[in-house]
Design a protein around this motif. Structure first.
Motif, PDB file in Angstrom:
ATOM      1  N   HIS A  47      -4.764 -20.814 -38.866  1.00  0.00           N
ATOM      2  CA  HIS A  47      -5.538 -21.537 -37.859  1.00  0.00           C
ATOM      3  C   HIS A  47      -5.946 -20.659 -36.685  1.00  0.00           C
ATOM      4  O   HIS A  47      -5.229 -19.765 -36.275  1.00  0.00           O
ATOM      5  CB  HIS A  47      -4.737 -22.719 -37.337  1.00  0.00           C
ATOM      6  CG  HIS A  47      -3.348 -22.347 -36.879  1.00  0.00           C
ATOM      7  ND1 HIS A  47      -2.281 -22.283 -37.748  1.00  0.00           N
ATOM      8  CD2 HIS A  47      -2.868 -22.000 -35.675  1.00  0.00           C
ATOM      9  CE1 HIS A  47      -1.206 -21.925 -37.077  1.00  0.00           C
ATOM     10  NE2 HIS A  47      -1.524 -21.741 -35.820  1.00  0.00           N
ATOM     11  N   SER A  63      -0.861 -32.438 -29.325  1.00  0.00           N
ATOM     12  CA  SER A  63      -0.211 -31.996 -30.556  1.00  0.00           C
ATOM     13  C   SER A  63      -0.760 -30.627 -30.960  1.00  0.00           C
ATOM     14  O   SER A  63      -1.908 -30.304 -30.648  1.00  0.00           O
ATOM     15  CB  SER A  63      -0.508 -32.978 -31.689  1.00  0.00           C
ATOM     16  OG  SER A  63       0.304 -34.110 -31.601  1.00  0.00           O
ATOM     17  N   PRO A  64       0.048 -29.856 -31.681  1.00  0.00           N
ATOM     18  CA  PRO A  64      -0.442 -28.546 -32.134  1.00  0.00           C
ATOM     19  C   PRO A  64      -1.810 -28.616 -32.806  1.00  0.00           C
ATOM     20  O   PRO A  64      -2.689 -27.799 -32.516  1.00  0.00           O
ATOM     21  CB  PRO A  64       0.644 -28.104 -33.111  1.00  0.00           C
ATOM     22  CG  PRO A  64       1.895 -28.723 -32.580  1.00  0.00           C
ATOM     23  CD  PRO A  64       1.468 -30.062 -32.046  1.00  0.00           C
ATOM     24  N   ALA A  65      -2.014 -29.601 -33.663  1.00  0.00           N
ATOM     25  CA  ALA A  65      -3.278 -29.658 -34.401  1.00  0.00           C
ATOM     26  C   ALA A  65      -4.469 -29.969 -33.491  1.00  0.00           C
ATOM     27  O   ALA A  65      -5.612 -29.701 -33.850  1.00  0.00           O
ATOM     28  CB  ALA A  65      -3.199 -30.688 -35.525  1.00  0.00           C
ATOM     29  N   ASP A  66      -4.198 -30.519 -32.311  1.00  0.00           N
ATOM     30  CA  ASP A  66      -5.303 -30.831 -31.400  1.00  0.00           C
ATOM     31  C   ASP A  66      -5.980 -29.576 -30.863  1.00  0.00           C
ATOM     32  O   ASP A  66      -7.128 -29.624 -30.423  1.00  0.00           O
ATOM     33  CB  ASP A  66      -4.808 -31.649 -30.203  1.00  0.00           C
ATOM     34  CG  ASP A  66      -4.218 -32.980 -30.615  1.00  0.00           C
ATOM     35  OD1 ASP A  66      -4.602 -33.479 -31.691  1.00  0.00           O
ATOM     36  OD2 ASP A  66      -3.388 -33.515 -29.878  1.00  0.00           O
ATOM     37  N   SER A  68      -5.893 -26.539 -32.572  1.00  0.00           N
ATOM     38  CA  SER A  68      -5.985 -25.565 -33.662  1.00  0.00           C
ATOM     39  C   SER A  68      -7.037 -26.031 -34.651  1.00  0.00           C
ATOM     40  O   SER A  68      -7.270 -27.218 -34.787  1.00  0.00           O
ATOM     41  CB  SER A  68      -4.666 -25.453 -34.416  1.00  0.00           C
ATOM     42  OG  SER A  68      -3.574 -25.486 -33.551  1.00  0.00           O
ATOM     43  N   PRO A  70      -8.421 -24.883 -38.786  1.00  0.00           N
ATOM     44  CA  PRO A  70      -8.265 -23.943 -39.898  1.00  0.00           C
ATOM     45  C   PRO A  70      -9.385 -22.903 -39.869  1.00  0.00           C
ATOM     46  O   PRO A  70     -10.564 -23.259 -39.748  1.00  0.00           O
ATOM     47  CB  PRO A  70      -8.386 -24.821 -41.138  1.00  0.00           C
ATOM     48  CG  PRO A  70      -8.162 -26.213 -40.677  1.00  0.00           C
ATOM     49  CD  PRO A  70      -8.605 -26.264 -39.257  1.00  0.00           C
ATOM     50  N   SER A  73     -12.034 -23.450 -42.502  1.00  0.00           N
ATOM     51  CA  SER A  73     -13.040 -24.491 -42.351  1.00  0.00           C
ATOM     52  C   SER A  73     -14.049 -24.081 -41.276  1.00  0.00           C
ATOM     53  O   SER A  73     -15.219 -24.432 -41.360  1.00  0.00           O
ATOM     54  CB  SER A  73     -12.399 -25.850 -42.093  1.00  0.00           C
ATOM     55  OG  SER A  73     -12.083 -26.032 -40.754  1.00  0.00           O
ATOM     56  N   ARG A 397     -13.827 -31.887 -34.357  1.00  0.00           N
ATOM     57  CA  ARG A 397     -13.223 -33.105 -33.866  1.00  0.00           C
ATOM     58  C   ARG A 397     -12.342 -32.915 -32.652  1.00  0.00           C
ATOM     59  O   ARG A 397     -12.210 -33.801 -31.829  1.00  0.00           O
ATOM     60  CB  ARG A 397     -12.406 -33.753 -34.979  1.00  0.00           C
ATOM     61  CG  ARG A 397     -10.989 -33.277 -35.065  1.00  0.00           C
ATOM     62  CD  ARG A 397     -10.291 -33.762 -36.263  1.00  0.00           C
ATOM     63  NE  ARG A 397      -9.021 -34.398 -35.924  1.00  0.00           N
ATOM     64  CZ  ARG A 397      -8.005 -33.748 -35.388  1.00  0.00           C
ATOM     65  NH1 ARG A 397      -8.086 -32.479 -35.089  1.00  0.00           N
ATOM     66  NH2 ARG A 397      -6.886 -34.382 -35.121  1.00  0.00           N
ATOM     67  N   ASN A 398     -11.695 -31.754 -32.580  1.00  0.00           N
ATOM     68  CA  ASN A 398     -10.736 -31.565 -31.502  1.00  0.00           C
ATOM     69  C   ASN A 398     -11.320 -31.834 -30.138  1.00  0.00           C
ATOM     70  O   ASN A 398     -10.634 -32.257 -29.242  1.00  0.00           O
ATOM     71  CB  ASN A 398     -10.169 -30.162 -31.562  1.00  0.00           C
ATOM     72  CG  ASN A 398      -9.285 -29.992 -32.779  1.00  0.00           C
ATOM     73  OD1 ASN A 398      -9.275 -30.869 -33.640  1.00  0.00           O
ATOM     74  ND2 ASN A 398      -8.566 -28.914 -32.862  1.00  0.00           N
ATOM     75  N   PHE A 400     -13.306 -34.117 -29.232  1.00  0.00           N
ATOM     76  CA  PHE A 400     -13.219 -35.541 -28.918  1.00  0.00           C
ATOM     77  C   PHE A 400     -11.776 -35.951 -28.642  1.00  0.00           C
ATOM     78  O   PHE A 400     -11.472 -36.643 -27.695  1.00  0.00           O
ATOM     79  CB  PHE A 400     -13.763 -36.366 -30.081  1.00  0.00           C
ATOM     80  CG  PHE A 400     -15.180 -36.049 -30.391  1.00  0.00           C
ATOM     81  CD1 PHE A 400     -16.209 -36.562 -29.612  1.00  0.00           C
ATOM     82  CD2 PHE A 400     -15.495 -35.204 -31.434  1.00  0.00           C
ATOM     83  CE1 PHE A 400     -17.526 -36.247 -29.899  1.00  0.00           C
ATOM     84  CE2 PHE A 400     -16.805 -34.892 -31.720  1.00  0.00           C
ATOM     85  CZ  PHE A 400     -17.820 -35.409 -30.950  1.00  0.00           C
ATOM     86  N   LEU A 401     -10.909 -35.474 -29.510  1.00  0.00           N
ATOM     87  CA  LEU A 401      -9.500 -35.830 -29.381  1.00  0.00           C
ATOM     88  C   LEU A 401      -8.915 -35.378 -28.071  1.00  0.00           C
ATOM     89  O   LEU A 401      -8.199 -36.104 -27.403  1.00  0.00           O
ATOM     90  CB  LEU A 401      -8.722 -35.155 -30.503  1.00  0.00           C
ATOM     91  CG  LEU A 401      -8.442 -36.011 -31.706  1.00  0.00           C
ATOM     92  CD1 LEU A 401      -7.402 -35.327 -32.552  1.00  0.00           C
ATOM     93  CD2 LEU A 401      -7.949 -37.376 -31.276  1.00  0.00           C
ATOM     94  N   PHE A 404     -10.212 -37.431 -25.307  1.00  0.00           N
ATOM     95  CA  PHE A 404      -9.632 -38.757 -25.355  1.00  0.00           C
ATOM     96  C   PHE A 404      -8.202 -38.744 -24.816  1.00  0.00           C
ATOM     97  O   PHE A 404      -7.825 -39.553 -23.984  1.00  0.00           O
ATOM     98  CB  PHE A 404      -9.643 -39.253 -26.800  1.00  0.00           C
ATOM     99  CG  PHE A 404      -9.055 -40.619 -26.942  1.00  0.00           C
ATOM    100  CD1 PHE A 404      -9.845 -41.737 -26.752  1.00  0.00           C
ATOM    101  CD2 PHE A 404      -7.720 -40.779 -27.250  1.00  0.00           C
ATOM    102  CE1 PHE A 404      -9.292 -43.006 -26.864  1.00  0.00           C
ATOM    103  CE2 PHE A 404      -7.165 -42.037 -27.363  1.00  0.00           C
ATOM    104  CZ  PHE A 404      -7.951 -43.151 -27.169  1.00  0.00           C
ATOM    105  N   GLN A 405      -7.432 -37.779 -25.289  1.00  0.00           N
ATOM    106  CA  GLN A 405      -6.033 -37.740 -24.879  1.00  0.00           C
ATOM    107  C   GLN A 405      -5.894 -37.376 -23.418  1.00  0.00           C
ATOM    108  O   GLN A 405      -5.014 -37.871 -22.722  1.00  0.00           O
ATOM    109  CB  GLN A 405      -5.241 -36.767 -25.748  1.00  0.00           C
ATOM    110  CG  GLN A 405      -5.214 -37.228 -27.181  1.00  0.00           C
ATOM    111  CD  GLN A 405      -4.057 -36.640 -27.958  1.00  0.00           C
ATOM    112  OE1 GLN A 405      -3.169 -36.030 -27.403  1.00  0.00           O
ATOM    113  NE2 GLN A 405      -4.064 -36.833 -29.255  1.00  0.00           N
TER     114      GLN A 405
END
Lengths: 440, 440
Positions: A47, A63-66, A68, A70, A73, A397-398, A400-401, A404-405
């Motif tokens: 990532h 969160s980590p994925a927020d 990061s 890949p 992709s 997407r991140n 937006f996330l 939002f968060q």
């Protein structure tokens, strides 16, 4: 770049290897999208990490994925590019190939070295176990765990002195990371966790930001730094400037001959470059960064580019800072020179860093913005910071996330990612699980 | 419960200890909010976990924090309740106290044992290392790592047989978890990752769902189970019913005397209860669940309640299933009996489980819903599944996030949490980091 098209030449196309998919490497790869070359991006993680928000993972906001994405992709549609998950262990500049830990070799015609930096304890590596720093997702989740567990342990600690130490958080180094992290820890303790315990009052937690220099945020205008210091004060952070740390030990920190006991000490001070400079036999500065020429080339090697935090470039007599915008610009520049050289042209111009300014936040609603001529602080600067960071997030997407968060956290004062995860070494853990399950 | 008010009695209030903050324990605690008792909730994790969505973490759709919430914050406003992070190691039913791994003791007047279940290999524990199951966040992130790394390794594997094994995923057990997980792995391989590699085609990955019984989803109506099987077939999952697994080994699985090589084998078959039944000296069933009376009490102990997956209750001659709604109902019921007994009244009625139906999804847009008289399948059932799960999520931001990510994933076919995180045992890892940093 608009004038360069992919050749359908029968001969082998030039091989470009990019080591590291941080801001510098990823932007170099993207800029080579339509170039007549084959690109190989090698990273030891799968990532790309948006490092400037890492402290928000460590303080349970995101969160980590927020933060990061890949690498595969991100570069999926780039047909001339492949992504390799591997740890690079060396570069052979004479054989022109890259070596990886699993024994593979990748030959290159051009190489972009963008391996980033780690934290430096300025010769005091024995401090590392007691004062972890924050460069990777693993660092951030380890810190999150440590911070959250400190409150849990304090809740059932009966010795008041030990309880005091558990509720003391010391951050060493008041650059942007130290300031932002201190604000976030203060809000975690004083607001988010305020009502969650029965035996302790998290609002009594001490957050101490230590800085050896006479002021915080040396890269910022002094007036703005003062505003930030007021902001920290309002959040209940104790700022100690002009205080060199003499020792970090298992009990805490020694400043001016005095021990301050703290279970959680966080290193937000120095960085040192990755060992890429050594691999290349480059001349390095004190922080291990490789010295480069005006084209970001290793001197004498027009096919080797060193960019981002790995290189020590300077401009107008001042070092170019180790920040994301500088890394992105370096990566883009290296790609542009490669495109020129592949086309048989010399580099049209040396690297020029455009300083677009500095931003930092202090807690949930206060920021400072230093845009050269325009300087402002407070809520508008915080909002500006949020927007800039979201725009920067690499196309998915991140954005937006995160928005939002951030807004949700602002409205509710909650922390969304207050997760203590375990590995096999802790006692608070399911016993039946097999070792296989413990690997994360 | 409306008639019960908090007493301001000078005498010590009854102590209620709840062990485990899953669906059963958390709902018991919430139902005791206004009861004249002191409640202590003990869990070895700091978070309540929404287990039915765990497979979405394992398949990189959601982040761990999206399906978890800190127990402290869920019970924050409940003034008669404290939360303790500790691992329970035993219960002394004669001394009426709970023992924890760190040597603490918690005395109780009433206890609710809600320690859940783990997976069971039906006496073949030697299979565990090769076929991990999924009950905790750690399990799910370990599986996520294993699945994603299989594709990464396949990408640079030169031996075609080994590459084939890396791209073969076997799920053992076709209950709801196995079916949902198989669909999610198939979509990960065949859609989300489809264009991300250069040497392999993830669309060629084999996903095999193995079931010993003659049909999948035995708890569902047979017609719906057939629809689900068609749904799996459409996603490219090979379903093998009536196939008992004879062996799981380091190379894969043996079915009907034939070895199928697969790097990733996932155990979605049996569960066994936590050891709470043993602690209590209870009579247990084959799966280790404690037998309880009609009030969910350990027979002879009206102050000991065993609820959720830890107990073996039956109704109308059929066992009550180990699913979230049954656990929630059990927790609520135990609390209601405690309130009655504290008030000096006998339990007004025995436990009655209300079966509200069964739901399952098969991939991104197909579901089945078995609501007793009403049965439907397809996109409407998928939408119904999403809505029900979001409504169930325990009162916080996560319901928005999960909805958002589900929809976003549906629109874009992307996976938001494709993160491979590392611990110290892997080679693809920063060398300089201290052991402290490796704990997550």
């Amino acid at each position: 770049m608009d004038t360069v098209h992919v050749q359908s030449s029968p001969t082998k196309r030039p091989q470009v290897v990019i080591v590291g998919a941080g801001f510098a490497g990823l932007n170099a790869a993207k800029a080579l999208k339509d170039a007549p070359v084959d690109v190989t991006v090698i990273d030891r993680n799968n990532h790309h990490l948006f490092q400037p928000l890492l402290y928000q993972v460590a303080t349970a906001v995101l969160s980590p994925a927020d933060i990061s994405a890949p690498i595969r992709s991100l570069l999926r549609k780039q047909k001339n590019t492949r992504v390799v998950l591997a740890e690079v262990t060396g570069i052979d500049r004479d054989q022109q190939c890259v070596l990886t830990a699993d024994g593979r070799e990748f030959a290159y015609d051009y190489i972009v070295v963008a391996t980033g930096a780690s934290h430096s304890y300025f010769g005091n590596d024995q401090w590392a176990p007691y004062a972890p720093g924050m460069k990777t997702i693993a660092d951030a989740t380890a810190l999150r765990r440590k911070i959250l567990l400190a409150f849990e342990e304090a809740e059932h600690e009966t010795d008041p002195e030990r309880q005091r130490a558990l509720l003391t958080f010391i951050l060493i180094g008041a650059g942007p990371t130290g300031v932002e992290m201190a604000g976030a820890v203060a809000e975690l303790a004083h607001v988010a966790l305020a009502q969650d315990f029965r035996n302790i009052d998290p609002r009594s937690a001490r957050i101490i930001l230590v800085e050896a220099l006479p002021r915080i945020l040396p890269v910022f205008d002094e007036g703005l730094a003062k505003k930030a210091q007021e902001g920290l004060h309002n959040l209940g952070v104790e700022v100690r400037t002009g205080s060199a740390v003499e020792e970090v030990n298992e009990h805490g920190v020694v400043i001016a001959g005095k021990q301050i006991n703290a279970t959680t000490v966080i290193w937000t001070a120095g960085v040192s470059a990755s060992p890429a400079g050594k691999w290349l036999g480059a001349e390095t500065d004190r922080a291990g960064r490789a010295k480069v020429d005006q084209y970001l080339n290793l001197p004498g090697y027009p096919n080797i580019f060193i960019v981002g935090d790995t290189c020590a470039a300077s401009q107008d007599g001042k070092p170019i800072p180790g920040i994301a915008p500088a890394a992105m610009q370096g990566g883009l520049y290296a790609a542009s020179v490669i495109i020129e050289r592949v086309a048989g042209k010399p580099a049209s111009h040396p690297f020029h860093y455009h300083n677009r300014g500095n931003l930092a936040t202090v807690g949930r609603s206060f920021g400072i913005a230093d845009l050269g001529k325009i300087k402002f602080s407070g809520f508008p600067a915080w909002l500006f910071w949020i927007l800039v960071h979201i725009m920067f997030l690499v196309g998915f997407r991140n954005r937006f996330l995160v928005l939002f968060q951030s807004l949700w956290g602002y409205i509710t004062f909650q922390r969304g990612a207050r997760l203590i995860t375990h590995d096999g070494s802790t006692s608070v853990r399911q016993k039946q699980e097999t070792p296989e399950l413990l690997i994360r």
